[in-house]
Design a protein around this motif. Structure first.
Motif, PDB file in Angstrom:
ATOM      1  N   SER A   1      37.408 -28.911 -38.875  1.00 44.86           N
ATOM      2  CA  SER A   1      37.597 -28.334 -40.201  1.00 44.86           C
ATOM      3  C   SER A   1      38.884 -28.818 -40.825  1.00 44.86           C
ATOM      4  O   SER A   1      39.010 -28.851 -42.036  1.00 44.86           O
ATOM      5  CB  SER A   1      37.558 -26.808 -40.132  1.00 44.86           C
ATOM      6  N   SER A   2      39.868 -29.216 -40.006  1.00 43.27           N
ATOM      7  CA  SER A   2      41.114 -29.698 -40.567  1.00 43.27           C
ATOM      8  C   SER A   2      40.926 -31.058 -41.244  1.00 43.27           C
ATOM      9  O   SER A   2      41.649 -31.391 -42.165  1.00 43.27           O
ATOM     10  CB  SER A   2      42.198 -29.774 -39.492  1.00 43.27           C
ATOM     11  N   SER A   3      39.947 -31.844 -40.783  1.00 44.01           N
ATOM     12  CA  SER A   3      39.722 -33.151 -41.394  1.00 44.01           C
ATOM     13  C   SER A   3      38.675 -33.085 -42.510  1.00 44.01           C
ATOM     14  O   SER A   3      38.520 -34.032 -43.257  1.00 44.01           O
ATOM     15  CB  SER A   3      39.281 -34.166 -40.335  1.00 44.01           C
ATOM     16  N   ILE A   4      37.977 -31.994 -42.621  1.00 45.17           N
ATOM     17  CA  ILE A   4      36.948 -31.831 -43.653  1.00 45.17           C
ATOM     18  C   ILE A   4      37.364 -30.675 -44.559  1.00 45.17           C
ATOM     19  O   ILE A   4      37.632 -29.580 -44.101  1.00 45.17           O
ATOM     20  CB  ILE A   4      35.575 -31.488 -43.030  1.00 45.17           C
ATOM     21  N   LYS A   5      37.407 -30.939 -45.841  1.00 46.45           N
ATOM     22  CA  LYS A   5      37.699 -29.874 -46.800  1.00 46.45           C
ATOM     23  C   LYS A   5      36.384 -29.180 -47.143  1.00 46.45           C
ATOM     24  O   LYS A   5      35.489 -29.783 -47.717  1.00 46.45           O
ATOM     25  CB  LYS A   5      38.323 -30.449 -48.064  1.00 46.45           C
ATOM     26  N   ILE A   6      36.282 -27.920 -46.751  1.00 45.03           N
ATOM     27  CA  ILE A   6      35.038 -27.179 -46.980  1.00 45.03           C
ATOM     28  C   ILE A   6      34.748 -27.059 -48.472  1.00 45.03           C
ATOM     29  O   ILE A   6      33.594 -27.154 -48.886  1.00 45.03           O
ATOM     30  CB  ILE A   6      35.106 -25.792 -46.299  1.00 45.03           C
ATOM     31  N   ASP A   7      35.776 -26.889 -49.297  1.00 46.73           N
ATOM     32  CA  ASP A   7      35.517 -26.796 -50.733  1.00 46.73           C
ATOM     33  C   ASP A   7      34.953 -28.104 -51.279  1.00 46.73           C
ATOM     34  O   ASP A   7      34.188 -28.117 -52.230  1.00 46.73           O
ATOM     35  CB  ASP A   7      36.746 -26.341 -51.512  1.00 46.73           C
ATOM     36  N   GLY A   8      35.288 -29.221 -50.647  1.00 50.13           N
ATOM     37  CA  GLY A   8      34.686 -30.498 -51.025  1.00 50.13           C
ATOM     38  C   GLY A   8      33.207 -30.531 -50.691  1.00 50.13           C
ATOM     39  O   GLY A   8      32.403 -31.074 -51.446  1.00 50.13           O
ATOM     40  N   LEU A   9      32.839 -29.939 -49.561  1.00 48.81           N
ATOM     41  CA  LEU A   9      31.420 -29.845 -49.199  1.00 48.81           C
ATOM     42  C   LEU A   9      30.682 -28.943 -50.175  1.00 48.81           C
ATOM     43  O   LEU A   9      29.545 -29.217 -50.545  1.00 48.81           O
ATOM     44  CB  LEU A   9      31.261 -29.321 -47.774  1.00 48.81           C
ATOM     45  N   LEU A  10      31.337 -27.876 -50.584  1.00 50.92           N
ATOM     46  CA  LEU A  10      30.700 -26.935 -51.515  1.00 50.92           C
ATOM     47  C   LEU A  10      30.309 -27.623 -52.815  1.00 50.92           C
ATOM     48  O   LEU A  10      29.246 -27.338 -53.364  1.00 50.92           O
ATOM     49  CB  LEU A  10      31.624 -25.745 -51.787  1.00 50.92           C
ATOM     50  N   SER A  11      31.121 -28.553 -53.267  1.00 50.75           N
ATOM     51  CA  SER A  11      30.785 -29.249 -54.512  1.00 50.75           C
ATOM     52  C   SER A  11      29.552 -30.135 -54.360  1.00 50.75           C
ATOM     53  O   SER A  11      28.920 -30.494 -55.343  1.00 50.75           O
ATOM     54  CB  SER A  11      31.976 -30.068 -54.999  1.00 50.75           C
ATOM     55  N   MET A  12      29.194 -30.488 -53.103  1.00 44.56           N
ATOM     56  CA  MET A  12      28.009 -31.310 -52.864  1.00 44.56           C
ATOM     57  C   MET A  12      26.728 -30.483 -52.803  1.00 44.56           C
ATOM     58  O   MET A  12      25.639 -31.024 -52.939  1.00 44.56           O
ATOM     59  CB  MET A  12      28.160 -32.074 -51.554  1.00 44.56           C
ATOM     60  N   VAL A  13      26.855 -29.186 -52.561  1.00 44.28           N
ATOM     61  CA  VAL A  13      25.682 -28.316 -52.500  1.00 44.28           C
ATOM     62  C   VAL A  13      25.533 -27.682 -53.879  1.00 44.28           C
ATOM     63  O   VAL A  13      26.236 -26.746 -54.220  1.00 44.28           O
ATOM     64  CB  VAL A  13      25.827 -27.233 -51.407  1.00 44.28           C
ATOM     65  N   THR A  14      24.630 -28.237 -54.662  1.00 45.54           N
ATOM     66  CA  THR A  14      24.503 -27.831 -56.061  1.00 45.54           C
ATOM     67  C   THR A  14      23.475 -26.725 -56.276  1.00 45.54           C
ATOM     68  O   THR A  14      23.338 -26.231 -57.383  1.00 45.54           O
ATOM     69  CB  THR A  14      24.121 -29.046 -56.924  1.00 45.54           C
TER      70      THR A  14
END
Length: 151
Positions: free
Chosen positions: A4-17
């Motif tokens: 999780s430290s290398s992946i920004k969860i909020d960045g993933l959220l923007s991909m789930v539309t």
């Protein structure tokens, strides 16, 4: 496995539309699965990324009260992914994950709830496809309507 430290969860959220609602489980789950699989995180949902031991085991002492680094990282990532999942739910869908502690439990609850709805919906949509008529629509509009039903 990505941390999780290398992946920004909020960045993933923007991909789930798509937000999960009563009539779009298939589309929502398809999109969420592919986003998470792309970052090697779907294992938290399907159980293939297993929770590591919480406490350290030392040969001479047995189980200690020391929490392992692996467990801390797993817990951090799991909670972040559970938060991501919750952020993609409608108010109605959120009711099925309240009180859940892991991403896997939440995923399984949603699959159990919406997969059964989807089976009933499939029967309804089959009937809709079998009885569809072109009417006054253009061929393009009629085919688009059929595609929407199929999707």
């Amino acid at each position: 496995m990505a941390s999780s430290s290398s992946i920004k969860i909020d960045g993933l959220l923007s991909m789930v539309t798509i937000r999960l609602s009563d009539n779009n489980f298939l589309k929502w789950s398809f999109q969420l699965q592919f986003v998470l699989q792309g970052y090697e995180l779907f294992g938290y949902f399907d159980g293939s990324i297993v929770q590591p031991p919480k406490f350290a085991i030392l040969d001479e002492e047995g189980v200690t009260s020391q929490v392992t680094a692996g467990y801390k990282e797993w817990l951090k990532t799991n909670k972040a992914l559970l938060s991501l999942l919750i952020a993609t739910l409608s108010d109605e869908a959120l009711e099925y994950v309240i009180g859940i502690k892991t991403a896997q439990e939440a995923w399984l609850n949603l699959v159990d709830r919406y997969a059964s709805v989807s089976r009933a919906r499939i029967n309804h949509l089959k009937t809709e496809l079998q009885t569809a008529q072109k009417g006054g629509d253009s061929i393009e509009r009629f085919l688009l309507r059929l595609k929407h039903v199929r999707d």
